[in-house]
Every structure is written in C-alpha cells, then in structure tokens.
Motif scaffolding. Structure first.
Motif, PDB file in Angstrom:
ATOM      1  N   LEU A 104       0.809  -1.219   0.000  1.00 29.77           N
ATOM      2  CA  LEU A 104       0.000   0.000   0.000  1.00 29.77           C
ATOM      3  C   LEU A 104       0.843   1.271   0.000  1.00 29.77           C
ATOM      4  O   LEU A 104       0.429   2.292  -0.554  1.00 29.77           O
ATOM      5  N   PHE A 105       2.008   1.207   0.641  1.00 31.98           N
ATOM      6  CA  PHE A 105       2.812   2.401   0.862  1.00 31.98           C
ATOM      7  C   PHE A 105       4.242   2.180   0.390  1.00 31.98           C
ATOM      8  O   PHE A 105       4.736   1.057   0.389  1.00 31.98           O
ATOM      9  N   ALA A 106       4.897   3.271   0.024  1.00 34.44           N
ATOM     10  CA  ALA A 106       6.333   3.256  -0.225  1.00 34.44           C
ATOM     11  C   ALA A 106       7.013   3.942   0.960  1.00 34.44           C
ATOM     12  O   ALA A 106       6.470   4.895   1.530  1.00 34.44           O
ATOM     13  N   LEU A 107       8.163   3.445   1.346  1.00 35.98           N
ATOM     14  CA  LEU A 107       8.864   3.967   2.525  1.00 35.98           C
ATOM     15  C   LEU A 107       9.081   5.471   2.426  1.00 35.98           C
ATOM     16  O   LEU A 107       8.915   6.198   3.417  1.00 35.98           O
ATOM     17  N   ASN A 108       9.430   5.948   1.247  1.00 37.52           N
ATOM     18  CA  ASN A 108       9.699   7.385   1.120  1.00 37.52           C
ATOM     19  C   ASN A 108       8.435   8.211   1.350  1.00 37.52           C
ATOM     20  O   ASN A 108       8.501   9.342   1.834  1.00 37.52           O
ATOM     21  N   HIS A 109       7.247   7.658   1.013  1.00 41.45           N
ATOM     22  CA  HIS A 109       6.004   8.392   1.256  1.00 41.45           C
ATOM     23  C   HIS A 109       5.756   8.555   2.759  1.00 41.45           C
ATOM     24  O   HIS A 109       5.305   9.613   3.212  1.00 41.45           O
ATOM     25  N   ILE A 110       6.052   7.511   3.522  1.00 40.87           N
ATOM     26  CA  ILE A 110       5.867   7.600   4.974  1.00 40.87           C
ATOM     27  C   ILE A 110       6.873   8.574   5.572  1.00 40.87           C
ATOM     28  O   ILE A 110       6.545   9.389   6.435  1.00 40.87           O
ATOM     29  N   PHE A 111       8.106   8.516   5.082  1.00 39.98           N
ATOM     30  CA  PHE A 111       9.135   9.453   5.547  1.00 39.98           C
ATOM     31  C   PHE A 111       8.728  10.894   5.226  1.00 39.98           C
ATOM     32  O   PHE A 111       8.812  11.784   6.086  1.00 39.98           O
ATOM     33  N   ASN A 112       8.280  11.143   3.989  1.00 37.69           N
ATOM     34  CA  ASN A 112       7.873  12.495   3.599  1.00 37.69           C
ATOM     35  C   ASN A 112       6.680  12.970   4.416  1.00 37.69           C
ATOM     36  O   ASN A 112       6.573  14.150   4.748  1.00 37.69           O
ATOM     37  N   THR A 113       5.776  12.043   4.718  1.00 40.69           N
ATOM     38  CA  THR A 113       4.623  12.388   5.551  1.00 40.69           C
ATOM     39  C   THR A 113       5.085  12.807   6.946  1.00 40.69           C
ATOM     40  O   THR A 113       4.574  13.782   7.519  1.00 40.69           O
ATOM     41  N   ASN A 114       6.057  12.107   7.487  1.00 45.86           N
ATOM     42  CA  ASN A 114       6.591  12.474   8.800  1.00 45.86           C
ATOM     43  C   ASN A 114       7.290  13.827   8.769  1.00 45.86           C
ATOM     44  O   ASN A 114       7.232  14.585   9.746  1.00 45.86           O
ATOM     45  N   CYS A 115       7.959  14.126   7.666  1.00 49.26           N
ATOM     46  CA  CYS A 115       8.571  15.455   7.520  1.00 49.26           C
ATOM     47  C   CYS A 115       7.503  16.535   7.596  1.00 49.26           C
ATOM     48  O   CYS A 115       7.659  17.547   8.295  1.00 49.26           O
ATOM     49  N   ARG A 116       6.415  16.318   6.870  1.00 45.22           N
ATOM     50  CA  ARG A 116       5.323  17.297   6.879  1.00 45.22           C
ATOM     51  C   ARG A 116       4.624  17.329   8.239  1.00 45.22           C
ATOM     52  O   ARG A 116       4.174  18.380   8.700  1.00 45.22           O
ATOM     53  N   LEU A 117       4.537  16.184   8.868  1.00 44.72           N
ATOM     54  CA  LEU A 117       3.869  16.063  10.159  1.00 44.72           C
ATOM     55  C   LEU A 117       4.538  16.912  11.231  1.00 44.72           C
ATOM     56  O   LEU A 117       3.870  17.496  12.092  1.00 44.72           O
ATOM     57  N   LEU A 118       5.873  16.990  11.160  1.00 40.22           N
ATOM     58  CA  LEU A 118       6.631  17.769  12.148  1.00 40.22           C
ATOM     59  C   LEU A 118       7.089  19.116  11.610  1.00 40.22           C
ATOM     60  O   LEU A 118       7.640  19.925  12.354  1.00 40.22           O
ATOM     61  N   GLY A 119       6.892  19.337  10.300  1.00 44.36           N
ATOM     62  CA  GLY A 119       7.390  20.572   9.701  1.00 44.36           C
ATOM     63  C   GLY A 119       8.896  20.629   9.709  1.00 44.36           C
ATOM     64  O   GLY A 119       9.492  21.697   9.904  1.00 44.36           O
ATOM     65  N   LYS A 120       9.540  19.456   9.500  1.00 42.63           N
ATOM     66  CA  LYS A 120      10.999  19.386   9.560  1.00 42.63           C
ATOM     67  C   LYS A 120      11.573  18.748   8.314  1.00 42.63           C
ATOM     68  O   LYS A 120      10.864  18.088   7.555  1.00 42.63           O
ATOM     69  N   LYS A 121      12.870  18.948   8.126  1.00 45.42           N
ATOM     70  CA  LYS A 121      13.583  18.371   7.005  1.00 45.42           C
ATOM     71  C   LYS A 121      14.557  17.303   7.489  1.00 45.42           C
ATOM     72  O   LYS A 121      14.875  17.228   8.682  1.00 45.42           O
ATOM     73  N   LYS A 122      15.028  16.518   6.535  1.00 44.49           N
ATOM     74  CA  LYS A 122      16.022  15.501   6.858  1.00 44.49           C
ATOM     75  C   LYS A 122      17.216  16.145   7.544  1.00 44.49           C
ATOM     76  O   LYS A 122      17.700  17.192   7.132  1.00 44.49           O
ATOM     77  N   GLY A 123      17.692  15.505   8.602  1.00 44.21           N
ATOM     78  CA  GLY A 123      18.869  15.990   9.313  1.00 44.21           C
ATOM     79  C   GLY A 123      18.562  16.805  10.556  1.00 44.21           C
ATOM     80  O   GLY A 123      19.443  17.009  11.394  1.00 44.21           O
ATOM     81  N   GLU A 124      17.309  17.283  10.682  1.00 45.22           N
ATOM     82  CA  GLU A 124      16.966  18.081  11.853  1.00 45.22           C
ATOM     83  C   GLU A 124      16.686  17.175  13.057  1.00 45.22           C
ATOM     84  O   GLU A 124      16.255  16.030  12.915  1.00 45.22           O
ATOM     85  N   LEU A 125      16.930  17.725  14.233  1.00 44.87           N
ATOM     86  CA  LEU A 125      16.735  16.960  15.465  1.00 44.87           C
ATOM     87  C   LEU A 125      15.255  16.830  15.785  1.00 44.87           C
ATOM     88  O   LEU A 125      14.448  17.696  15.451  1.00 44.87           O
ATOM     89  N   ILE A 126      14.911  15.730  16.446  1.00 40.27           N
ATOM     90  CA  ILE A 126      13.526  15.461  16.821  1.00 40.27           C
ATOM     91  C   ILE A 126      13.473  15.238  18.327  1.00 40.27           C
ATOM     92  O   ILE A 126      14.257  14.465  18.881  1.00 40.27           O
ATOM     93  N   SER A 127      12.532  15.892  18.979  1.00 38.08           N
ATOM     94  CA  SER A 127      12.396  15.757  20.431  1.00 38.08           C
ATOM     95  C   SER A 127      11.668  14.464  20.767  1.00 38.08           C
ATOM     96  O   SER A 127      11.010  13.848  19.912  1.00 38.08           O
ATOM     97  N   ASP A 128      11.766  14.053  22.017  1.00 36.42           N
ATOM     98  CA  ASP A 128      11.041  12.864  22.468  1.00 36.42           C
ATOM     99  C   ASP A 128       9.535  13.053  22.318  1.00 36.42           C
ATOM    100  O   ASP A 128       8.805  12.107  21.998  1.00 36.42           O
ATOM    101  N   GLN A 129       9.062  14.278  22.551  1.00 34.48           N
ATOM    102  CA  GLN A 129       7.645  14.569  22.396  1.00 34.48           C
ATOM    103  C   GLN A 129       7.205  14.373  20.953  1.00 34.48           C
ATOM    104  O   GLN A 129       6.129  13.825  20.682  1.00 34.48           O
ATOM    105  N   GLU A 130       8.043  14.801  20.010  1.00 33.82           N
ATOM    106  CA  GLU A 130       7.719  14.651  18.590  1.00 33.82           C
ATOM    107  C   GLU A 130       7.734  13.182  18.175  1.00 33.82           C
ATOM    108  O   GLU A 130       6.899  12.741  17.374  1.00 33.82           O
ATOM    109  N   LYS A 131       8.674  12.421  18.720  1.00 34.72           N
ATOM    110  CA  LYS A 131       8.719  10.992  18.423  1.00 34.72           C
ATOM    111  C   LYS A 131       7.449  10.298  18.902  1.00 34.72           C
ATOM    112  O   LYS A 131       6.885   9.450  18.200  1.00 34.72           O
TER     113      LYS A 131
END
Length: 366
Positions: A207-234
């Motif tokens: 149903l899904f491609a890994l990159n689509h889930i990754f891109n969705t998570n980027c949009r979900l947090l408003g972040k780009k690859k390489g940026e730090l993620i807090s425990d709350q965001e995880k």
C-alpha cells in the motif's frame, strides 16, 4: 622527466580497453592542491559538463565534519594531461609500484568534483583531516581528448538508488530512524510498506512506499532531513500513525484481506502518496494548534469519502481530469486544504490564497 619536480604515489596498475590506468592513495590535504578547480581555466568543451551545483558542497562538507569517525568516499576519477611513468617495485609484482606525474601536468576530474570541493572546505575547518586519504583513479589523456567520453562513460550506467533505499540504509538521520521504527511497530505499515520503491505499480501487493511515509513524517513535524527530533515529537508520530491507520476504514479492509491493495489503489485516493502527505500537513496543524484535542479531530477522517468517484472533492486536487494521481506540492496542499475544511479546521492565509486561485481556475475552465 625530472624526478625532483614530480608527484610520486604508491600505485596499482590496471588495464581497461587495452589502456593502462592507475589507482593511488592520496592524502586529503593534497586533493585541493593537485585538483585545482577554476571553471574559467577549464576549456568550454569540458566545462559544460562539469558546472558544479554549489548548493551540494555544504551538505557534503557537513557530512565529513559531522561524521569524522565513519564517513566514507568512493574514488575520485581524473584525466592527466602530462608526463606519467610507472615503476614496478619488483619483477614478481609488476602491477604494484610507484606512479610519477610531472608537476606541470593538468588534472581534470571526471567523477568527484563535488567531493573535491567539499574536502577543500572541510580541511579549512578541520585541518587534521589532511592526514586521512582517498583513492584516486588516474587515466593518462594527452590533451584531455578523452575526458568528455570518460565523463559520459562513467555516468552512462550509473543508477541512483531510490529515496526509499536511501532512507532504509540511513542510520544517522533521526527522522529516518523514527520512520523505520514506526513501520516495525504499526502492523498495517509493517505488512504493507515497500521499503525499496518510490512509487508502486497498480498490481503491487503493498500500500505504501517507505519514502512516502518518511515524507509524511517530515510534513507532520514541519521538519527536514537531518533536523533533530524531540522525544515529544517521536511520541506524537507514533500515536498519530496508530490513530491514522485505525481511522481509514479502507485500510482496515486491506488488513483483514477483505480488499486488495490493487483494488484500493484503483478506487480510492487513500492508497497514494498525495493523500499521505496531505494528511501529514493536517497533522502538523493539529500538533501546533490542538495539542490536547488532536486525536478527536484525527479520528474524524473515518467520516470522509476518499473514493475516486467523489469527483466534487478530489478532482483537480488529488487527481487530474484523466483520473491520474498527480503528486506535487500544490496538489498535496490542495488536498490538505479540503481535509482541514472537512475536519473543521481553519486555513492559513497562504492556504486561503491557494483555494482562491483553485476556485478561480475552476470557474475559468468551466
């Protein structure tokens, strides 16, 4: 050749197409000195194929500086216009010896100019890197006549890895790690995520491609690859996807094997990247504005008609007049806008402007 005015490298000689080439180990501190890169000095016939994308250099430089214990580079490949001679160390090992290149030779990188530039920048910040080394493959090319063909041949069969493979093999980026962990923890994602492809064929059992889930998570947090993620965001990502997966009724049918991924892909927008990333935008808005109420909003996704037959909602947003899914930043945002409206969320000024343009375009096309 005057041996007092030359470069000398331990080298291994090889043969390709009846021509000798040489692989040497070169200290990083010598790379910027040997391989000067001034586009004004490179003949136009060579320069056209070697214009650097300078925006890539800081990224590669940071990769070196941030990973001093485990960075890795493939070989540089260069043409040499000048005097060269190879001296075997012994009769028994004729392909191992010393490569001598005159100091007045011209060097032209056929593959690796961005790496060369990044190494130069990294050395300015961390000079101690100069004692480390990189392998260089030299081809003797009088007048640099073969350099264009070398460039073409080296890149002819190059195949870039997919972004999904890049995420799968990424072990430093926090968002990539969170995404991979997420897939192992959510049953629907674990069973129906393709970890290699970036788009799925109509007959794919996934149903899904890994990159689509990754891109969705980027949009979900408003972040780009390489940026730090807090425990709350995880924690938010994990809880979001658990509720998200339970709120799309069609996904539940697939998980129960009452509907095939192929059937869902053909009949609904809910099996496509444009939908996932649009919901990611909605999720970012929920996380920002409704930190204690977002779950109740998200569960309302179960009340929305995601079918392709629902043209009044999704035509022009998730897919075009031919029915083909069209994932661009604009279509993702337009799809997100309507989802927000259906959930009772307010649109930002930017989103309202997009809606105005969309409505005006529909009136003109009517």
């Amino acid at each position: 050749m005057n041996m007092n005015f030359s470069y000398n490298f331990p080298a291994i000689k090889g043969v390709q197409a009846s021509k000798d080439f040489y692989t040497v180990i070169c200290p990083l501190r010598l790379i910027p000195k040997i391989f000067l890169f001034d586009e004004e000095e490179i003949p136009a016939e060579h320069r056209a194929q070697r214009l650097m994308n300078k925006s890539r250099i800081p990224e590669i430089t940071n990769y070196i500086l941030e990973n001093p214990k485990d960075y890795v580079f493939s070989s540089l490949t260069a043409s040499v216009d000048g005097e060269m001679s190879f001296h075997p160390y012994s009769e028994e090992f004729k392909d191992i010896g010393r490569l001598t290149i005159s100091l007045d030779s011209k060097f032209l990188i056929n593959d690796g100019q961005h790496r060369r530039a990044a190494i130069e920048e990294a050395l300015k910040i961390s000079p101690e890197l100069g004692d480390e080394s990189i392998s260089v493959v030299f081809f003797h090319d009088r007048g640099l006549l073969r350099s264009q063909q070398l460039f073409a041949d080296l890149n002819r069969h190059a195949v870039n890895t997919t972004s999904s493979i890049g995420i799968l093999y990424e072990h430093r980026d926090q968002l990539a790690l969170v995404t991979k962990n997420l897939i192992t923890e959510v049953p629907l994602l674990e069973r129906y995520t393709d970890k290699e492809k970036v788009s799925l064929s109509k007959n794919s059992p996934k149903l899904f491609a890994l990159n689509h889930i990754f891109n969705t998570n980027c949009r979900l947090l408003g972040k780009k690859k390489g940026e730090l993620i807090s425990d709350q965001e995880k924690q938010y990502i994990k809880e979001f996807w658990e509720i998200f997966c339970d709120s799309i009724l069609e996904w539940g049918l697939v998980l129960k094997k009452e509907m095939s991924p192929r059937e869902l892909r053909a009949t609904s927008i809910a099996a496509h990247g444009v939908f996932l990333e649009a919901v990611g935008i909605v999720g970012y808005s929920l996380f920002s504005k409704y930190p204690t109420q977002w779950k109740s909003y998200l569960k309302q996704l179960s009340n929305i008609d995601w079918s392709r037959d629902n043209k009044s909602d999704w035509l022009g947003r998730a897919y075009g007049p031919t029915g083909r899914i069209n994932k661009t930043n604009e279509t993702v945002q337009l799809t997100a806008n309507l989802i927000k409206v259906k959930l009772g969320l307010s649109l930002t000024d930017y989103e309202l402007q997009m809606e105005t343009r969309f409505m005006e375009g529909n009136r003109v096309g009517a």
